[in-house]
Write a protein that holds these residues in place. Structure first.
Motif, PDB file in Angstrom:
ATOM      1  N   ARG A 179       0.936  -1.224   0.046  1.00  0.00           N
ATOM      2  CA  ARG A 179      -0.056  -0.137   0.039  1.00  0.00           C
ATOM      3  C   ARG A 179       0.949   1.276  -0.038  1.00  0.00           C
ATOM      4  O   ARG A 179       1.789   1.196   0.701  1.00  0.00           O
ATOM      5  CB  ARG A 179      -1.072   0.127   1.055  1.00  0.00           C
ATOM      6  N   GLN A 180       0.344   2.204  -0.750  1.00  0.00           N
ATOM      7  CA  GLN A 180       1.299   3.500  -0.773  1.00  0.00           C
ATOM      8  C   GLN A 180       0.679   4.750  -0.069  1.00  0.00           C
ATOM      9  O   GLN A 180       1.155   5.675  -0.009  1.00  0.00           O
ATOM     10  CB  GLN A 180       1.416   3.938  -2.188  1.00  0.00           C
ATOM     11  N   TRP A 181      -0.764   4.609   0.118  1.00  0.00           N
ATOM     12  CA  TRP A 181      -1.290   5.924   0.737  1.00  0.00           C
ATOM     13  C   TRP A 181      -0.759   6.229   1.865  1.00  0.00           C
ATOM     14  O   TRP A 181      -0.991   7.635   2.142  1.00  0.00           O
ATOM     15  CB  TRP A 181      -2.819   5.492   0.787  1.00  0.00           C
ATOM     16  N   ALA A 229      -9.210   3.211   3.110  1.00  0.00           N
ATOM     17  CA  ALA A 229      -8.349   3.765   2.531  1.00  0.00           C
ATOM     18  C   ALA A 229      -7.204   2.496   1.473  1.00  0.00           C
ATOM     19  O   ALA A 229      -7.190   2.713   0.226  1.00  0.00           O
ATOM     20  CB  ALA A 229      -7.021   4.451   3.034  1.00  0.00           C
ATOM     21  N   ASP A 230      -7.242   1.244   2.185  1.00  0.00           N
ATOM     22  CA  ASP A 230      -6.865   0.028   1.297  1.00  0.00           C
ATOM     23  C   ASP A 230      -7.781  -0.293   0.406  1.00  0.00           C
ATOM     24  O   ASP A 230      -7.388  -0.653  -0.914  1.00  0.00           O
ATOM     25  CB  ASP A 230      -6.765  -0.953   2.171  1.00  0.00           C
ATOM     26  N   LEU A 273      -8.251   9.807   4.274  1.00  0.00           N
ATOM     27  CA  LEU A 273      -7.349   8.765   3.988  1.00  0.00           C
ATOM     28  C   LEU A 273      -7.845   8.217   2.484  1.00  0.00           C
ATOM     29  O   LEU A 273      -7.001   7.771   1.880  1.00  0.00           O
ATOM     30  CB  LEU A 273      -7.391   7.374   4.960  1.00  0.00           C
ATOM     31  N   GLY A 274      -8.993   8.313   2.264  1.00  0.00           N
ATOM     32  CA  GLY A 274      -9.267   7.983   0.844  1.00  0.00           C
ATOM     33  C   GLY A 274      -8.925   8.844  -0.158  1.00  0.00           C
ATOM     34  O   GLY A 274      -8.517   8.440  -1.324  1.00  0.00           O
ATOM     35  N   LEU A 275      -8.782   9.862   0.181  1.00  0.00           N
ATOM     36  CA  LEU A 275      -8.109  10.838  -0.737  1.00  0.00           C
ATOM     37  C   LEU A 275      -6.647  10.626  -0.878  1.00  0.00           C
ATOM     38  O   LEU A 275      -5.942  10.657  -1.839  1.00  0.00           O
ATOM     39  CB  LEU A 275      -8.286  12.325  -0.045  1.00  0.00           C
ATOM     40  N   MET A 276      -6.019  10.419   0.348  1.00  0.00           N
ATOM     41  CA  MET A 276      -4.545  10.004   0.132  1.00  0.00           C
ATOM     42  C   MET A 276      -4.433   8.481  -0.749  1.00  0.00           C
ATOM     43  O   MET A 276      -3.518   8.502  -1.522  1.00  0.00           O
ATOM     44  CB  MET A 276      -4.167   9.696   1.631  1.00  0.00           C
TER      45      MET A 276
END
Ligand code: KIV
Ligand code: ZN
Length: 567
Positions: A19-21, A225-226, A260-263
């Motif tokens: 994961r990158q976020w 976010a994942d 986190l979803g935006l990230m």
């Protein structure tokens, strides 16, 4: 025993080891879409009437929303009529796109197209539920059945759009929501959205909005976010889609899930003002935007008049914004603790002295003025407040800038009043205490009249100026003529009161400032005296004559000392 927890299953983590976020930073505002008039409205005890919806719509436009979901026109006549009013009365600005929601069902889609006729810019938002749970307990169908519903709806919408565009030239865009995205196996969500994109002919020039609702928030925001990052990375033709978030707040984490979803790669956010919406509500767009603002990012929405926006919201929804609601609550710019109050005061002073470019006030993440709030209510005074709190109120609300050495004395007076009343003091009550204790303190001594004049005296070759004080000083109920000479008004007055036996008071310090700017400004003086019993005490004098302000300050200090002695 509290055993009920055994009936719940933990949220299955997403397999995304690379994961990158977590390393991403939010650097710009997403596209915002308000769903106040649909998701918010459908969750109200009394849904908005026409007038309320029009008022709310105008407020959203004024805040700066460019995409606004106005309703579910195929669901009810009222919804249909409201949409028609917006279109027929030409109430939709050219740079605002209205969005209409419809289930992926043919007759409802037909009706929706009738409802939008004549609108310039429209997003047709269709959805069907894809979640594992709903497939099992509601639809009794497999994933293919759910995909067929979405693809058939996409085909019909595409055809009706082509017809409408040919007729009217309207700008119609598409949005598809796999409802309960977060409760759907994430690869299944990718597959269904992929098929919808293909059916709608999405291209990088004509992107389709894929809205990924966290319809029921069921995990920590990192799992959300994942899911978003997984989706973005596995969707073929990612550049033909706008990825939209639509978090609900069942676990109280909708704002965090959005951030986190935006990230994790989303481009767009659907939500509501103050988080209204089904059950615990939708993500609160005001909070997300102001979180960006207070990190130095232009949110592209304007909440500088937040109180007025809150008023419209409360009138139209019949809901109350909580006192502790971030940025908007009645109490969010207050500090009850003394150490907080002291730090806030120092921060404000530091910023004034250093002409700081950045906001540097401890305990206040945002300048209250940025949301149209004033400094006055920042400090509330109760018996736990520190000595500087009451002084802060006197300075910021009433212009009295007491010397620092006086803060403990006045702080103790206010604390005593709080203790006695068993509650906090409002600014006007603090002022009343100040007035009674200092400005109106005329007993036992009260200067009824006075005269001050200068005289030049020659001693050998030298000329000295001396000041004469003459006055009528009432002591309890008797008037005394007093007079004295000194090298200045204060000295002359001290010498004059000695003649009626007031002695053993020593002058310690003197501060003064103008109270209001302009011609009718008054001088206020703060006089600190040492009393016969070697303690110190303050007096305050207020007068348009600066010398008399000092003399009144001395009398006030002596009166207070005498009153203490009598007590
Ligand atoms: O929460 C939800 O899933 C919705 C959809 C209709 C988008 O509101
Ligand atoms: Zn929703």
């Amino acid at each position: 025993m509290y055993e009920g927890f055994r009936k719940y299953r933990p949220f299955p983590p997403i397999d995304l080891p690379d994961r990158q976020w977590p390393n991403k930073v939010i650097e710009k505002a997403p596209t915002w879409c308000s769903v106040d008039l649909r998701d918010g409205n459908q969750a109200l005890i009394n849904p908005m009437n026409l007038e309320q919806k029009l008022r709310f719509f105008k407020t959203l436009v004024d805040v700066g929303f460019k995409e606004i979901e106005v309703g579910f026109p195929s669901a009810s006549e009222t919804e249909y009529e409201i949409l028609r009013t917006l279109i027929d009365r030409n109430l939709i600005p050219d740079d605002v796109t209205i969005q209409v929601l419809v289930q992926a069902r043919p007759h409802l889609i037909q009706k929706t197209f009738e409802a939008i006729r004549g609108a310039k810019n429209v997003i047709v938002h269709f959805y069907n539920s894809t979640s594992t749970l709903q497939r099992k307990v509601v639809f009794h169908t497999d994933m293919q059945g759910v995909i067929d519903i979405a693809v058939d709806a996409a085909r019909l919408i595409k055809r009706l759009t082509d017809e409408e565009v040919a007729k009217t030239g309207a700008n119609i865009r598409f949005e598809y929501s796999p409802e309960s995205f977060s409760g759907t196996e994430v690869q299944n969500a990718v597959d269904i959205c992929q098929r919808v994109l293909e059916e709608l002919g999405a291209t990088p020039e004509n992107k389709v909005i894929l809205n990924l609702p966290n319809t029921v928030e069921g995990s920590t925001p990192n799992c959300h976010a994942d899911q978003i990052e997984y989706f973005c990375r596995h969707l073929k033709g990612r550049d033909s889609a706008i990825i939209s978030l639509h978090p609900h707040n069942d676990r109280g984490c909708a704002v965090a899930a959005t951030e986190l979803g935006l990230m994790a790669g989303a481009d767009r956010v659907e939500g509501t003002l103050f988080g209204n919406g089904e059950r615990t509500g939708n993500a609160d767009i005001m909070v997300i935007a102001m979180n960006m603002y207070s990190q130095g990012i232009d949110p592209k929405l304007d909440f500088s008049n937040l109180n007025a926006i809150k008023e419209v919201y409360e009138d139209c929804t019949e809901l109350q914004v909580h006192e502790r609601h971030p940025y908007a609550g009645e109490l969010v710019f207050t500090a009850f603790s003394g150490s907080h109050q002291d730090a806030i005061k120092k921060g404000i002073e530091y910023m004034q002295e250093h002409h700081s470019d950045y906001w540097e006030v401890p305990y206040l993440p945002l300048d209250p003025a940025d949301v149209g709030r004033a400094y006055e209510p920042i400090i509330r005074i109760n018996s736990q407040s520190g000595k500087g709190g009451a002084a802060f109120i006197m300075k910021h609300n009433y212009g009295y800038d007491m010397p620092k050495t006086m803060h403990p004395e006045f702080g103790a007076i206010v604390k005593g009043a709080c203790d006695e009343a068993g509650r906090e003091m409002q600014p006007d009550e603090i002022y009343a205490l100040f007035q009674k204790e200092y400005l109106d303190n005329r007993y036992p001594y009260n200067l009824k009249s006075y005269k001050l004049y200068e005289e030049n005296e020659s001693h050998d070759d030298q000329k000295d100026t001396v000041v004469h004080f003459e006055g009528n000083l009432r002591f309890k109920h008797e008037d005394h003529h007093i007079s004295g000479v000194g090298n200045g008004p204060i000295d002359a007055f001290f010498n004059a009161i000695r003649t009626v036996g007031i002695q053993n008071y020593r002058f310690v310090s003197y501060h003064e400032h103008a109270l209001n700017a302009g011609a009718d400004s008054k001088a206020v003086s703060y006089i600190q005296l040492e009393t016969p019993d070697k303690t110190t005490i303050f007096g305050v004098g207020l007068d348009s004559n600066i010398s008399l302000a000092s003399i009144k300050g001395i009398i006030c200090a002596i009166n207070r000392a005498e009153q203490k002695n009598q007590a």
